[in-house]
Design a protein around this motif. Structure first.
Motif, mmCIF file in Angstrom:
data_model
loop_
_atom_site.group_PDB
_atom_site.id
_atom_site.type_symbol
_atom_site.label_atom_id
_atom_site.label_comp_id
_atom_site.label_asym_id
_atom_site.label_seq_id
_atom_site.Cartn_x
_atom_site.Cartn_y
_atom_site.Cartn_z
ATOM 1 N N THR A 1 -11.635 -2.980 11.274
ATOM 2 C CA THR A 1 -12.438 -3.605 10.223
ATOM 3 C C THR A 1 -11.913 -5.002 9.942
ATOM 4 O OG1 THR A 1 -11.085 -2.867 8.358
ATOM 5 C CG2 THR A 1 -12.748 -1.328 9.176
ATOM 6 N N GLY A 2 -12.803 -5.872 9.496
ATOM 7 C CA GLY A 2 -12.419 -7.248 9.231
ATOM 8 C C GLY A 2 -11.321 -7.367 8.192
ATOM 9 N N GLU A 3 -11.391 -6.536 7.133
ATOM 10 C CA GLU A 3 -10.389 -6.614 6.078
ATOM 11 C C GLU A 3 -9.042 -6.102 6.551
ATOM 12 O OE1 GLU A 3 -8.842 -8.107 3.008
ATOM 13 O OE2 GLU A 3 -10.996 -8.349 3.426
ATOM 14 N N LEU A 4 -9.048 -5.021 7.327
ATOM 15 C CA LEU A 4 -7.784 -4.529 7.887
ATOM 16 C C LEU A 4 -7.167 -5.565 8.812
ATOM 17 C CD1 LEU A 4 -8.330 -0.745 8.743
ATOM 18 C CD2 LEU A 4 -6.856 -1.725 6.990
ATOM 19 N N ALA A 5 -8.012 -6.218 9.599
ATOM 20 C CA ALA A 5 -7.515 -7.238 10.520
ATOM 21 C C ALA A 5 -6.843 -8.374 9.763
ATOM 22 C CB ALA A 5 -8.662 -7.769 11.376
ATOM 23 N N ARG A 6 -7.502 -8.853 8.701
ATOM 24 C CA ARG A 6 -6.896 -9.927 7.919
ATOM 25 C C ARG A 6 -5.612 -9.464 7.237
ATOM 26 N NH1 ARG A 6 -11.062 -13.344 4.330
ATOM 27 N NH2 ARG A 6 -11.911 -11.308 3.789
ATOM 28 N N GLY A 7 -5.608 -8.198 6.786
ATOM 29 C CA GLY A 7 -4.411 -7.671 6.149
ATOM 30 C C GLY A 7 -3.222 -7.637 7.091
ATOM 31 N N MET A 8 -3.466 -7.322 8.355
ATOM 32 C CA MET A 8 -2.375 -7.291 9.319
ATOM 33 C C MET A 8 -1.847 -8.698 9.596
ATOM 34 S SD MET A 8 -4.008 -4.397 11.842
ATOM 35 C CE MET A 8 -2.580 -4.080 12.860
ATOM 36 N N VAL A 9 -2.746 -9.649 9.719
ATOM 37 C CA VAL A 9 -2.323 -11.040 9.937
ATOM 38 C C VAL A 9 -1.535 -11.538 8.731
ATOM 39 C CG1 VAL A 9 -3.122 -13.406 10.261
ATOM 40 C CG2 VAL A 9 -4.225 -11.541 11.510
ATOM 41 N N ARG A 10 -2.030 -11.210 7.541
ATOM 42 C CA ARG A 10 -1.376 -11.677 6.321
ATOM 43 C C ARG A 10 0.019 -11.047 6.169
ATOM 44 N NH1 ARG A 10 -5.396 -11.043 3.190
ATOM 45 N NH2 ARG A 10 -6.144 -13.197 3.268
ATOM 46 N N SER A 11 0.180 -9.790 6.567
ATOM 47 C CA SER A 11 1.498 -9.152 6.490
ATOM 48 C C SER A 11 2.499 -9.904 7.358
ATOM 49 C CB SER A 11 1.410 -7.694 6.943
ATOM 50 O OG SER A 11 0.709 -6.921 6.003
ATOM 51 N N TYR A 12 2.081 -10.256 8.551
ATOM 52 C CA TYR A 12 2.962 -11.013 9.442
ATOM 53 C C TYR A 12 3.346 -12.348 8.814
ATOM 54 C CZ TYR A 12 4.408 -13.771 13.522
ATOM 55 O OH TYR A 12 5.097 -14.584 14.385
ATOM 56 N N LEU A 13 2.359 -13.053 8.304
ATOM 57 C CA LEU A 13 2.625 -14.377 7.743
ATOM 58 C C LEU A 13 3.495 -14.300 6.491
ATOM 59 C CD1 LEU A 13 -0.937 -15.968 8.131
ATOM 60 C CD2 LEU A 13 1.052 -16.277 9.621
ATOM 61 N N SER A 14 3.293 -13.284 5.652
ATOM 62 C CA SER A 14 4.104 -13.157 4.440
ATOM 63 C C SER A 14 5.538 -12.762 4.787
ATOM 64 C CB SER A 14 3.485 -12.145 3.483
ATOM 65 O OG SER A 14 3.510 -10.848 4.033
ATOM 66 N N GLY A 15 5.727 -12.053 5.901
ATOM 67 C CA GLY A 15 7.081 -11.759 6.341
ATOM 68 C C GLY A 15 7.816 -13.017 6.755
ATOM 69 N N ALA A 16 7.092 -13.928 7.397
ATOM 70 C CA ALA A 16 7.693 -15.202 7.799
ATOM 71 C C ALA A 16 7.997 -16.076 6.598
ATOM 72 C CB ALA A 16 6.751 -15.935 8.765
ATOM 73 N N ASN A 17 7.121 -15.999 5.597
ATOM 74 C CA ASN A 17 7.300 -16.786 4.372
ATOM 75 C C ASN A 17 6.538 -16.089 3.258
ATOM 76 O OD1 ASN A 17 7.384 -18.605 2.271
ATOM 77 N ND2 ASN A 17 6.719 -20.375 3.475
ATOM 78 N N PRO A 18 7.233 -15.546 2.251
ATOM 79 C CA PRO A 18 6.546 -14.808 1.186
ATOM 80 C C PRO A 18 5.425 -15.590 0.518
ATOM 81 C CG PRO A 18 8.912 -14.452 1.040
ATOM 82 C CD PRO A 18 8.702 -15.499 2.099
ATOM 83 N N ALA A 19 5.499 -16.919 0.556
ATOM 84 C CA ALA A 19 4.435 -17.729 -0.045
ATOM 85 C C ALA A 19 3.111 -17.561 0.685
ATOM 86 C CB ALA A 19 4.849 -19.199 -0.057
ATOM 87 N N ASN A 20 3.165 -17.063 1.921
ATOM 88 C CA ASN A 20 1.943 -16.871 2.703
ATOM 89 C C ASN A 20 1.128 -15.663 2.256
ATOM 90 O OD1 ASN A 20 2.220 -19.071 4.442
ATOM 91 N ND2 ASN A 20 3.512 -17.927 5.873
ATOM 92 N N ALA A 21 1.665 -14.873 1.299
ATOM 93 C CA ALA A 21 0.968 -13.661 0.874
ATOM 94 C C ALA A 21 -0.413 -13.964 0.315
ATOM 95 C CB ALA A 21 1.805 -12.915 -0.158
ATOM 96 N N THR A 22 -0.578 -15.150 -0.240
ATOM 97 C CA THR A 22 -1.879 -15.528 -0.817
ATOM 98 C C THR A 22 -2.636 -16.514 0.068
ATOM 99 O OG1 THR A 22 -0.803 -17.276 -2.099
ATOM 100 C CG2 THR A 22 -1.054 -15.124 -3.154
ATOM 101 N N ARG A 23 -2.166 -16.707 1.270
ATOM 102 C CA ARG A 23 -2.795 -17.677 2.171
ATOM 103 C C ARG A 23 -4.205 -17.226 2.533
ATOM 104 N NH1 ARG A 23 0.228 -19.555 7.713
ATOM 105 N NH2 ARG A 23 -1.556 -20.473 8.818
ATOM 106 N N GLN A 24 -5.155 -18.129 2.457
ATOM 107 C CA GLN A 24 -6.547 -17.819 2.766
ATOM 108 C C GLN A 24 -6.765 -17.819 4.275
ATOM 109 O OE1 GLN A 24 -8.927 -16.926 0.390
ATOM 110 N NE2 GLN A 24 -7.034 -16.882 -0.831
ATOM 111 N N LEU A 25 -7.423 -16.776 4.746
ATOM 112 C CA LEU A 25 -7.707 -16.650 6.167
ATOM 113 C C LEU A 25 -9.188 -16.407 6.376
ATOM 114 C CD1 LEU A 25 -4.762 -14.256 7.118
ATOM 115 C CD2 LEU A 25 -4.923 -16.686 7.700
ATOM 116 N N PRO A 26 -9.746 -16.947 7.432
ATOM 117 C CA PRO A 26 -11.172 -16.698 7.705
ATOM 118 C C PRO A 26 -11.385 -15.253 8.146
ATOM 119 C CG PRO A 26 -10.164 -17.933 9.506
ATOM 120 C CD PRO A 26 -9.141 -17.845 8.433
#
Length: 978
Positions: free
Chosen positions: A503-528
């Motif tokens: 699903t699109g939302e699960l996909a974005r959630g997985m990308v966001r988890s990776y990015l927030s691990g690299a930098n916690p500030a990325n937890a709110t990063r907007q993704l298409p």
């Protein structure tokens, strides 16, 4: 005071004990080679930046720390242990300088050497200039290093006591004072001098993601430096020196090890893979015309200014070339962080085995120099293409890693034999290979608090990680996967996610988890929102996001006809509204005009009943001479006329391994790609039917003219539909009745077409998802599904919050149950998993579990028990119904142990059976022979004793009120209420 080289560091298995100082130097020198050969350029830079020193000084500092790991062996208790077995050598311990009140040890308790290292180290580092104040103890570099070294046997100790910064003897008198304390200081000073006196870093504690990599480096360096042949070489060389305690002698010793260190790592299989760089076609010259997906990813990534690690998400239907896309992307993304290592993670052992063969081909074609590839799952060494090189290896003496046994964990001190001289084949080490393929569990265990998980952190940190079938997990495993992505982001590991139905939302959630691990500030990063089919890349170090430039074309566009059949769940052929009658009707054109079809059932028991019902039906239609079900019939193999009836097979996971392998190979010969050698698709008027479970959804590249499936969640139905009209180039011959891909969904319903899930299905699927899927299919009114155009919207619609239902009250109840179950599973995963990297307060929390990694669960559900059908008659016990293959009591290896080929051959007769009440009813008759306990995989087997009468009749194994029968055609059949 001068350094005392009589203090022992290694003794067990050696002619003469090996000095502590020798092993400290050896480990330090090997660590330098690990820095050079294993770490990426980026990792070396990050260590230097974290310590605030140039890269060269950072290297020397890490070598110094690694060498100090066994400083805690300079304590009375450890040396007394050597004294008991080497009284002549250790007579010096009777000298006055080494006097120690042993009664103190009796009252204070025993202490292991790694605990001693952890306790004494902070004070020594303070004396070398390391900051010892300014903040909480856990935030100090010196206590972090002490915790890393104290964890070199796999478990990080608790945080240091504040007294350790002054004098650890205040709380641990067992450490020994006087000469004991002096010698610890002398050994620290000697190692410090050998390494050029690296300046003390003035920084606070390193980031956790670097600390765990350092811990992995220390463990690996210690293991490599503890190999028997290296120690014996060093002993011989040291014996020729007039004074092995002098600085010159120690420097000579260090240079000698340093000269060998690269070769030692190479022999162990450690290092980095070096792939050719180039365009997609350079890596895959056999692909004359890349798929649009492959071309789009190449164009988008190769022309971008990538910087540092990032994550690539690829979503596309099966058959669009996602695997090759991932391998190309991995080579490109790895190059950006200075690593060409790879771990390809898949959902099952079967898919991992298949991918292993593909990676072998890819690596042989594109590697610029030799590099080792490991297969990682619980049965890897039983997979013949992987283990073929180690056959009979148990009979060959192997290099040993030496350790000395201390009380408290006696089993860990037993010298270990490394099978086939292949260092990486040893349990827990395969992830360190430059190239690896395995089940996703092998990576997920890196986010569970298991012993030596630092090895997984080190192994993953030097690779690009590809996760295939990212949609194929429940809420519990998905939550663990999100935590893994957070850790991979923190470690700076490039990641490629592949999915056909995410699903699109699960996909974005997985990308966001990776990015927030690299930098916690990325937890709110907007993704298409990811496109489907399509791809999306996000950088972990900046705001760079890359997508395909426009809608992605597909060479596999098609319209999938989906017909829903509302059926009563019945196996009565004459009940017109029943499931069996519907199956028979749908298969009618095939029985008359040939073709290939699959019937996918929800459970093994359902598949068995469906197969038997179809076999009985074809018997009724074609007479007692119908043999289409009998794989052993030579007569049937020679017939191609419709009067013979369709060929019929059953395929599921509950067959003994050898039988399942034969069935799988036969399915690939019948339904595989027609341009592959050995494939002979059933053609002409005689059709072929396979009744199966979900086992054919993944790993098997099969093509059918028609697919029938029990109702399942939408994503799963679409995944299954990828097996109908799958092969287009070349396309197999099709029967006249098959004009396009068609999926028939068998929906179990009651009055008013209300969904009525059979009790026999259990809890395989959540009712809420089945209700939503059925309603979505009915709304389409028979309209075909455009693939790939409609796939993402259908998958997303099943999980939509604003789902409009024809039975809203019932759906709400089931949705609440589903969401509550998902929340519970996610919460459980959060409870058992490591904290997020940015929330780790102490390394000790990363290794708290006592669980055996062979038994750890990264997925919830019914546990499988390996069972071995055994056939007993008056002459003995046998592995086959014909009583021709005897059950072996012992092996043919040394000490009557089983060799790897023998274990593999024996386990080929075993099958998995879901754990249940039957297991509690097992008794002594179900226990394997006592001699099998030496081989863990044989010791776990549960025997199912069948009785064979003189006429050849077989009676199944009885456990309480259950009977299990092993049948060649059906597999293991479970019956209750005996």
């Amino acid at each position: 005071m001068v350094l005392d080289a009589r203090l022992c560091g290694k003794s067990d298995g050696l002619d003469e004990p090996y000095p502590v100082i020798g092993h400290l130097i050896d480990t330090a020198m090997v660590c330098g080679a690990v820095w050079d050969r294993v770490l990426t350029v980026r990792q070396r830079r990050l260590f230097a930046e974290a310590l605030g020193v140039p890269a060269g000084e950072a290297r020397q500092t890490l070598m110094f720390w690694a060498g100090l790991h066994d400083l805690g062996k300079i304590i009375p208790q450890f040396q007394d242990m050597i004294l008991r077995s080497r009284p002549a050598h250790c007579a010096f311990l009777g000298e006055t300088a080494y006097a120690h009140d042993r009664s103190v040890d009796n009252s204070a308790g025993r202490i292991r050497h790694e605990v001693a290292t952890h306790a004494v180290l902070p004070r020594f580092l303070i004396e070398l200039g390391y900051p010892g104040t300014n903040g909480r103890l856990a935030k100090l570099l010196l206590t972090q290093v002490a915790q890393v070294l104290g964890g070199h046997h796999g478990r990080y100790p608790m945080d240091n006591d504040p007294r350790d910064l002054r004098n650890a003897l205040q709380r641990l008198p067992q450490l020994g004072s006087g000469a004991w304390a002096d010698q610890r200081a002398e050994h620290v000073a000697a190692l410090y001098g050998v390494l050029g006196r690296p300046p003390a870093p003035r920084c606070r504690a390193m980031p956790v993601h670097l600390a765990v990599v350092l811990a992995g480096m220390v463990i690996v360096s210690d293991w490599i430096a503890s190999q028997e042949h290296l120690i014996e070489q060093q002993q011989e060389a040291m014996g020729r020196l007039p004074d092995r305690r002098s600085p010159n002698a120690l420097n000579t010793h260090a240079r000698r090890v340093a000269d060998q260190a690269d070769a030692l790592l190479q022999d162990a299989g450690l290092g980095q893979a070096t792939f050719r760089s180039g365009r997609f076609r350079d890596l895959f010259p056999e692909i004359a015309s890349p798929f649009p997906l492959q071309s789009s990813v190449e164009k988008g990534l190769a022309g971008a200014r990538l910087a540092g690690p990032g994550i690539l998400l690829v979503t596309a239907p099966t058959g669009e070339g996602k695997t090759e896309t991932a391998l190309y992307a991995a080579s490109l993304l790895g190059e950006e962080v200075g690593s060409s290592g790879l771990f390809f993670a898949l959902p099952t052992q079967a898919t991992a085995n298949q991918m292993y063969g593909r990676l072998v081909v890819f690596a042989k074609r594109n590697l610029l120099e030799s590099s080792q590839l490991t297969l990682l799952h619980g049965s890897a060494d039983l997979f013949a293409p992987y283990s073929g090189g180690v056959q009979g290896a148990v009979d060959v003496p192997e290099p040993r890693v030496l350790s000395d046994c201390e009380s408290g964990r006696a089993a860990e001190g037993v010298p270990v034999s490394i099978e086939a001289g292949r260092w990486l084949r040893r349990r827990g080490r395969g992830i360190l290979a430059p190239l690896a393929v395995g089940t996703i569990d092998q990576a997920l265990m890196g986010v569970l608090p298991l012993k030596r998980n630092a090895l997984r952190h080190l192994g993953l940190s030097t690779k690009t990680v590809v996760i295939d079938e990212a949609h194929a997990f429940d809420a519990y495993t998905h939550a663990l996967l999100l935590r893994l992505l957070e850790w991979l982001g923190a470690l700076g590991v490039p990641v490629v996610l592949l999915s056909a139905t995410l699903t699109g939302e699960l996909a974005r959630g997985m990308v966001r988890s990776y990015l927030s691990g690299a930098n916690p500030a990325n937890a709110t990063r907007q993704l298409p929102v990811p496109s489907y089919p399509g791809w999306l890349y996000a950088s972990a170090e900046d705001d760079l996001v890359i997508e395909q430039s426009g809608p992605l074309a597909s060479d596999r566009k098609r319209h999938l006809a989906v017909d829903v059949r509302h059926v009563v769940h019945s196996y009565e052929a004459d009940r017109t509204d029943g499931r069996l009658a519907a199956v028979i009707r749908e298969l009618g054109p095939l029985t008359d005009g040939g073709g290939c079809a699959a019937v996918i059932c929800t459970t093994v028991a359902e598949a068995q009943r469906t197969y038997v019902a179809l076999r009985d039906h074809f018997h009724a239609c074609h007479g007692d001479g119908y043999l289409g079900w009998d794989y052993r019939s030579v007569e049937d193999r020679e017939r191609e006329d419709a009067a013979a009836g369709p060929r019929l097979r059953l395929l599921h996971a509950r067959f003994p391994g050898r039988r399942r392998a034969a069935l799988t190979a036969e399915a690939e010969r019948w339904f595989g790609r027609t341009d592959k050698p050995g494939v002979r698709r059933p053609a002409g008027p005689r059709g072929a039917i396979v009744v199966a479970t979900q086992v054919i959804e993944q790993s098997l590249d099969l093509d059918f003219d028609l697919l029938l499936s029990d109702l399942a969640p939408m994503a799963m139905l679409l995944q299954r539909a990828g097996r109908v009209w799958r092969h287009l180039d070349p396309a197999p011959p099709r029967p006249s009745w098959s004009t396009g891909p068609r999926l028939v969904v068998l929906a179990p319903t009651a009055r008013g077409r209300r969904l009525a899930i059979p009790r026999s299905w259990g809890e395989v699927y959540q009712t809420s998802l089945l209700m939503r899927t059925l309603e979505l299919l009915e709304r389409r009114g028979g309209r075909a599904i455009a693939v790939p155009g409609d796939v993402q919207s259908l998958v997303d619609a099943v999980y939509a919050d604003e789902f409009v239902s024809t039975a809203p009250e019932r759906l709400v109840d089931q949705d609440i149950k589903r969401l509550a179950d998902d929340m519970a599973r996610s919460a459980l995963a959060d409870m058992v998993a490591l904290p997020r990297p940015d929330r780790v307060l102490s390394l000790q929390t990363l290794t708290t579990s006592e669980a055996d990694e062979d038994l750890i669960r990264t997925r919830l559900g019914a546990e499988s028990v390996p069972v071995l059908p055994v056939f007993e008659n008056g002459e003995g016990r046998w592995l086959d119904t014909a009583c021709t293959v005897p059950l072996p009591e012992t092996g043919r290896g040394r000490d009557k142990r089983f060799t790897i080929p023998e274990v593999r051959d024996l386990l080929a007769y075993a099958a998995p059976l879901a754990h249940g009440a039957w297991r509690a009813a097992c008794g002594p008759a179900n226990e394997p022979p006592i001699s099998w306990t030496k081989e863990p995989r044989l010791a776990r087997l549960v025997l199912l004793p069948h009785q064979v009468d003189p006429q050849g009749g077989v009676t199944g194994a009885v456990m309480g009120r259950f009977r299990v029968i092993s049948d060649d055609a059906l597999g293991l059949v479970m019956e209750s209420e005996v």
